[in-house]
Design a protein around this motif. Structure first.
Motif, PDB file in Angstrom:
ATOM      1  N   TYR A 177       2.898  -6.336   0.670  1.00 46.08           N
ATOM      2  CA  TYR A 177       1.596  -5.807   0.621  1.00 46.08           C
ATOM      3  C   TYR A 177       1.506  -5.471   1.399  1.00 46.08           C
ATOM      4  O   TYR A 177       0.911  -4.603   1.848  1.00 46.08           O
ATOM      5  N   ALA A 178       0.939  -6.073   2.061  1.00 44.87           N
ATOM      6  CA  ALA A 178       0.350  -6.091   3.637  1.00 44.87           C
ATOM      7  C   ALA A 178       0.577  -5.706   4.348  1.00 44.87           C
ATOM      8  O   ALA A 178       0.225  -4.328   5.066  1.00 44.87           O
ATOM      9  N   ALA A 179       2.253  -5.302   4.295  1.00 47.46           N
ATOM     10  CA  ALA A 179       2.156  -4.540   5.510  1.00 47.46           C
ATOM     11  C   ALA A 179       2.374  -3.013   5.434  1.00 47.46           C
ATOM     12  O   ALA A 179       1.660  -2.157   6.185  1.00 47.46           O
ATOM     13  N   THR A 180       1.908  -2.944   3.949  1.00 50.20           N
ATOM     14  CA  THR A 180       2.302  -1.395   3.472  1.00 50.20           C
ATOM     15  C   THR A 180       0.314  -0.805   3.677  1.00 50.20           C
ATOM     16  O   THR A 180       0.321   0.376   3.912  1.00 50.20           O
ATOM     17  N   LYS A 181      -0.650  -1.883   3.538  1.00 49.85           N
ATOM     18  CA  LYS A 181      -1.193  -1.725   3.693  1.00 49.85           C
ATOM     19  C   LYS A 181      -2.208  -2.116   4.635  1.00 49.85           C
ATOM     20  O   LYS A 181      -3.011  -0.817   5.802  1.00 49.85           O
ATOM     21  N   PHE A 182      -1.196  -2.143   5.817  1.00 44.00           N
ATOM     22  CA  PHE A 182      -2.020  -2.427   7.413  1.00 44.00           C
ATOM     23  C   PHE A 182      -1.157  -0.308   8.065  1.00 44.00           C
ATOM     24  O   PHE A 182      -1.774  -0.134   8.284  1.00 44.00           O
ATOM     25  N   GLY A 183       0.034  -0.482   7.294  1.00 45.94           N
ATOM     26  CA  GLY A 183       0.129   0.896   7.323  1.00 45.94           C
ATOM     27  C   GLY A 183      -0.515   2.235   6.797  1.00 45.94           C
ATOM     28  O   GLY A 183      -0.279   3.178   7.833  1.00 45.94           O
ATOM     29  N   VAL A 184      -1.261   2.049   5.630  1.00 49.25           N
ATOM     30  CA  VAL A 184      -2.388   2.749   4.986  1.00 49.25           C
ATOM     31  C   VAL A 184      -2.996   3.048   6.909  1.00 49.25           C
ATOM     32  O   VAL A 184      -3.646   3.651   6.462  1.00 49.25           O
ATOM     33  N   SER A 244       0.742   7.507  -0.566  1.00 46.23           N
ATOM     34  CA  SER A 244      -0.684   7.981   0.586  1.00 46.23           C
ATOM     35  C   SER A 244      -0.240   9.107   1.255  1.00 46.23           C
ATOM     36  O   SER A 244      -0.994   9.769   1.471  1.00 46.23           O
ATOM     37  N   MET A 245       0.788   8.710   2.430  1.00 47.14           N
ATOM     38  CA  MET A 245       1.258   9.722   3.239  1.00 47.14           C
ATOM     39  C   MET A 245       1.407  11.021   2.504  1.00 47.14           C
ATOM     40  O   MET A 245       0.892  12.320   3.204  1.00 47.14           O
ATOM     41  N   HIS A 246       2.435  11.471   1.697  1.00 42.00           N
ATOM     42  CA  HIS A 246       2.794  12.192   1.472  1.00 42.00           C
ATOM     43  C   HIS A 246       1.775  13.393   0.406  1.00 42.00           C
ATOM     44  O   HIS A 246       2.013  14.382   0.945  1.00 42.00           O
ATOM     45  N   VAL A 256       3.111   9.559  -7.600  1.00 44.61           N
ATOM     46  CA  VAL A 256       2.972   9.218  -5.803  1.00 44.61           C
ATOM     47  C   VAL A 256       4.558   9.562  -5.528  1.00 44.61           C
ATOM     48  O   VAL A 256       4.316   9.033  -4.039  1.00 44.61           O
ATOM     49  N   THR A 257       5.042   8.439  -5.624  1.00 39.72           N
ATOM     50  CA  THR A 257       6.972   8.306  -5.267  1.00 39.72           C
ATOM     51  C   THR A 257       7.438   9.100  -5.047  1.00 39.72           C
ATOM     52  O   THR A 257       8.909  10.105  -4.451  1.00 39.72           O
TER      53      THR A 257
END
Length: 245
Positions: free
Chosen positions: A152-159, A116-118, A62-63
């Motif tokens: 990790y939290a920053a990525t999940k807040f972003g999701v 996830s976004m892509h 996914v990257t």
């Protein structure tokens, strides 16, 4: 078997173990045709043999945006449609911010958030056509940040933020967006941690509670995607009973 899902086409990322593997098996048992994507192809072949229904295995990173686009194209070419996307691929590399190896930050952002976004971006034209469903596997860390899990939290807040914006953009067109936020689940995720102190702490935390199992999260996915079309389950927060935050 649920008639709502029978014959539907699902793409699951991060499908080679844990929540992804359990979700493939659970949705296959519901009569779906599943495209299972991950980097570990040998595990996917074993998964396909265990699944009760038809499973297409996909070499998916996914990257890599081209890998994502190719996986979506291969799914549609094989099955003729795409009805449900389960964005599950993720990595958790806990550790303090001071002195961190920032390449691990990049890996988490590229996998958990941009990946996830892509994948949503590549799948969305087909999901709009099908009036389908996007399932975003987030985390309790998408709600509550904690020391040593900042990135990790920053990525999940972003999701979570991306998913809510997506929901507002596509719900009137019949596409439903679901965020699943698991607490502590017995998977390989903590095994990826390179900091020995943090890896030990994760092990101690797991030993201190009755952890969720991957199948518990897969059951939540099945629940969300088997609702009638006028019902949108937008968010499911699911923790072990013994987890306090």
């Amino acid at each position: 078997m649920n008639d709502i899902l029978n014959g539907k086409v699902v793409l699951v990322t991060g499908a080679s173990s844990g929540i992804g593997e359990a979700t493939v098996l659970a949705l296959s048992a519901e009569g779906t045709r599943v495209a299972a994507g991950a980097r570990r192809g040998d595990r996917l072949e074993s998964l396909a043999r265990k699944a009760p229904g038809e499973v297409l295995t996909l070499d998916l990173d996914v990257t890599d945006q081209e890998s994502v686009r190719a996986a979506v194209a291969a799914t549609v070419e094989r099955f003729g449609a795409l009805d449900v996307l389960v964005n599950n691929a993720g990595v958790m590399l806990s550790g303090p911010i001071a002195g961190a190896d920032t390449t691990e930050w990049t890996r988490m952002v590229e996998t958990n958030l941009l990946g996830s976004m892509h994948t949503v971006h590549a799948a969305l034209p087909h999901l709009l056509e099908a009036k389908g469903i996007v399932v975003q596997v987030s985390s309790t860390s998408g709600r509550i940040a904690s020391a040593y899990n900042g990135v990790y939290a920053a990525t999940k807040f972003g999701v979570n933020a991306f998913s809510e914006a997506l929901r507002q953009e596509v719900t009137a067109q019949g596409v439903r967006v679901v965020i699943i936020e698991p607490g502590f689940v017995a998977t390989e995720l903590a095994g990826h941690i390179t900091d020995p102190t943090m890896r030990a702490a994760a092990g101690d935390m797991a030993a201190s509670m009755r952890t969720l199992q991957p199948g518990d999260i897969a059951d939540a996915v099945v629940y969300a995607v088997t609702q009638p079309e006028h019902v949108a389950v937008n968010e499911i927060l699911i923790r072990p009973t013994d987890q306090t935050r």
